[in-house]
Design a protein around this motif. Structure first.
Motif, short mmCIF file in Angstrom:
data_model
loop_
_atom_site.label_atom_id
_atom_site.label_comp_id
_atom_site.label_asym_id
_atom_site.label_seq_id
_atom_site.Cartn_x
_atom_site.Cartn_y
_atom_site.Cartn_z
N LYS A 50 45.00 2.20 56.39
CA LYS A 50 46.30 2.85 56.50
C LYS A 50 47.12 2.49 55.27
CE LYS A 50 50.28 3.41 59.29
NZ LYS A 50 51.03 3.47 60.35
N GLY A 51 47.71 3.47 54.63
CA GLY A 51 48.51 3.23 53.44
C GLY A 51 47.74 3.36 52.14
N ASP A 52 46.39 3.40 52.21
CA ASP A 52 45.59 3.61 51.01
C ASP A 52 45.74 5.05 50.54
OD1 ASP A 52 44.59 1.03 50.98
OD2 ASP A 52 42.65 1.58 51.86
N LYS A 53 45.49 5.26 49.29
CA LYS A 53 45.53 6.62 48.73
C LYS A 53 44.09 7.12 48.60
CE LYS A 53 49.93 6.01 46.52
NZ LYS A 53 50.68 6.60 47.61
N ASN A 54 43.87 8.39 48.96
CA ASN A 54 42.51 8.94 48.82
C ASN A 54 42.23 9.20 47.35
OD1 ASN A 54 43.28 11.66 48.05
ND2 ASN A 54 43.76 12.07 50.20
N ILE A 55 41.01 9.53 47.02
CA ILE A 55 40.61 9.66 45.61
C ILE A 55 41.42 10.74 44.89
CG2 ILE A 55 38.64 11.19 46.02
CD1 ILE A 55 38.93 8.36 43.37
N ASN A 56 41.76 11.82 45.58
CA ASN A 56 42.56 12.87 44.93
C ASN A 56 43.96 12.37 44.59
OD1 ASN A 56 40.51 14.81 44.91
ND2 ASN A 56 40.92 15.31 47.05
N GLU A 57 44.54 11.57 45.48
CA GLU A 57 45.85 10.98 45.18
C GLU A 57 45.76 9.99 44.03
OE1 GLU A 57 48.12 10.91 49.47
OE2 GLU A 57 46.29 9.70 49.29
N GLN A 58 44.66 9.25 43.97
CA GLN A 58 44.46 8.32 42.87
C GLN A 58 44.31 9.07 41.54
OE1 GLN A 58 41.72 4.96 43.75
NE2 GLN A 58 41.88 5.60 45.91
N ILE A 59 43.58 10.18 41.57
CA ILE A 59 43.44 11.01 40.35
C ILE A 59 44.82 11.49 39.90
CG2 ILE A 59 42.57 13.23 39.49
CD1 ILE A 59 40.08 12.73 41.33
N SER A 173 56.25 0.42 40.21
CA SER A 173 56.36 0.54 41.66
C SER A 173 55.76 1.88 42.08
CB SER A 173 57.84 0.46 42.03
OG SER A 173 57.99 0.51 43.42
N PRO A 174 55.10 1.97 43.22
CA PRO A 174 54.80 0.89 44.15
C PRO A 174 53.68 0.01 43.58
CG PRO A 174 53.79 2.91 44.94
CD PRO A 174 54.57 3.26 43.70
N ASN A 175 53.85 -1.29 43.78
CA ASN A 175 52.88 -2.24 43.24
C ASN A 175 51.45 -1.82 43.54
OD1 ASN A 175 54.80 -3.86 42.10
ND2 ASN A 175 54.88 -5.29 43.81
N HIS A 176 50.57 -2.20 42.68
CA HIS A 176 49.12 -1.96 42.73
C HIS A 176 48.77 -0.51 42.43
CE1 HIS A 176 45.00 -3.03 43.25
NE2 HIS A 176 44.84 -2.36 44.37
N TRP A 177 49.19 0.45 43.25
CA TRP A 177 48.81 1.85 43.01
C TRP A 177 49.35 2.35 41.68
CZ3 TRP A 177 44.93 3.36 45.69
CH2 TRP A 177 44.72 2.86 46.97
N CYS A 178 50.51 1.89 41.30
CA CYS A 178 51.12 2.36 40.06
C CYS A 178 50.34 1.87 38.83
CB CYS A 178 52.57 1.93 39.97
SG CYS A 178 52.81 0.14 39.93
N ALA A 179 49.46 0.89 39.02
CA ALA A 179 48.62 0.42 37.90
C ALA A 179 47.76 1.56 37.36
CB ALA A 179 47.74 -0.74 38.35
N LEU A 180 47.38 2.49 38.23
CA LEU A 180 46.59 3.65 37.76
C LEU A 180 47.36 4.43 36.70
CD1 LEU A 180 45.20 4.83 41.21
CD2 LEU A 180 43.82 4.15 39.23
#
Length: 191
Positions: A50-59, A173-180
């Motif tokens: 829950k709260g993870d981003k799927n691969i398309n959101e990561q792309i 922000s948001p931490n971690h995901w924004c590193a992409l």
């Protein structure tokens, strides 16, 4: 005196031939630019909680960081073979491993070496510093991936302590995901 002139003429001819050879051998700017890629291959992070981003959101987060014109192809952290096949098809691509995808750092580095490609094209963003991921990232660095291409957050869960000389992920922000997005900005600005 005659022998001295023959030697001087011979040396001049050899020097001229060497200079012409070097000029002809020098790659043209077009060939040098052809070595640079406009492709980014992403092996993403976890996408099952829950709260993870799927691969398309990561792309999409990678695309937000692009400076210029780049193609992005993304693969789930479970699809190493898909990513390696993409690397075969698009030589000199930049490869961005993110979070759980960093467990594949050593295998991707070995593939780059096998393809005679530059290990500085591999970027490792916020790897989990434990177990198989730690060993894989450290082995990739031992193979020649620059430590500065390992980007860490603020905890061992985002890579702190995994190598001795990493780069810090820029504050975001948001931490971690924004590193992409932030690491992609670095890749596409410096390359």
């Amino acid at each position: 005196m005659k022998n001295k002139n023959i030697i001087l003429i011979s040396l001049s001819a050899i020097t001229a031939a060497f200079i012409i050879y070097k000029l002809l051998k020098k790659p043209s700017p077009a060939k040098e630019n052809a070595k640079k890629s406009n492709n980014i291959i992403l092996i993403g992070g976890l996408d099952t909680r829950k709260g993870d981003k799927n691969i398309n959101e990561q792309i999409e987060l990678v695309k937000k960081g692009i400076n210029g014109s780049y193609n992005v192809e993304g693969f789930r952290y479970t699809d190493l073979n898909g990513a390696l096949n993409a690397l075969n098809k698009t030589p000199n691509s930049y490869v961005l491993l993110f979070s759980a995808g960093c467990v594949h750092a050593e295998k991707v580095a070995k593939k780059l070496k096998e393809l005679n490609q530059n290990l500085s094209n591999l970027y490792i963003a916020e790897p989990y510093n434990a177990g198989a991921t730690t060993k894989s990232v450290q082995n990739a660095v031992s193979l020649g991936v620059p430590q500065s291409n390992v980007y860490v957050g603020s905890s061992s869960g985002t890579g702190v302590g995994i190598v001795s000389n990493p780069s810090k992920t820029p504050k975001c922000s948001p931490n971690h995901w924004c590193a992409l997005t932030e690491v992609t900005k670095i890749i596409t600005t410096k390359n």
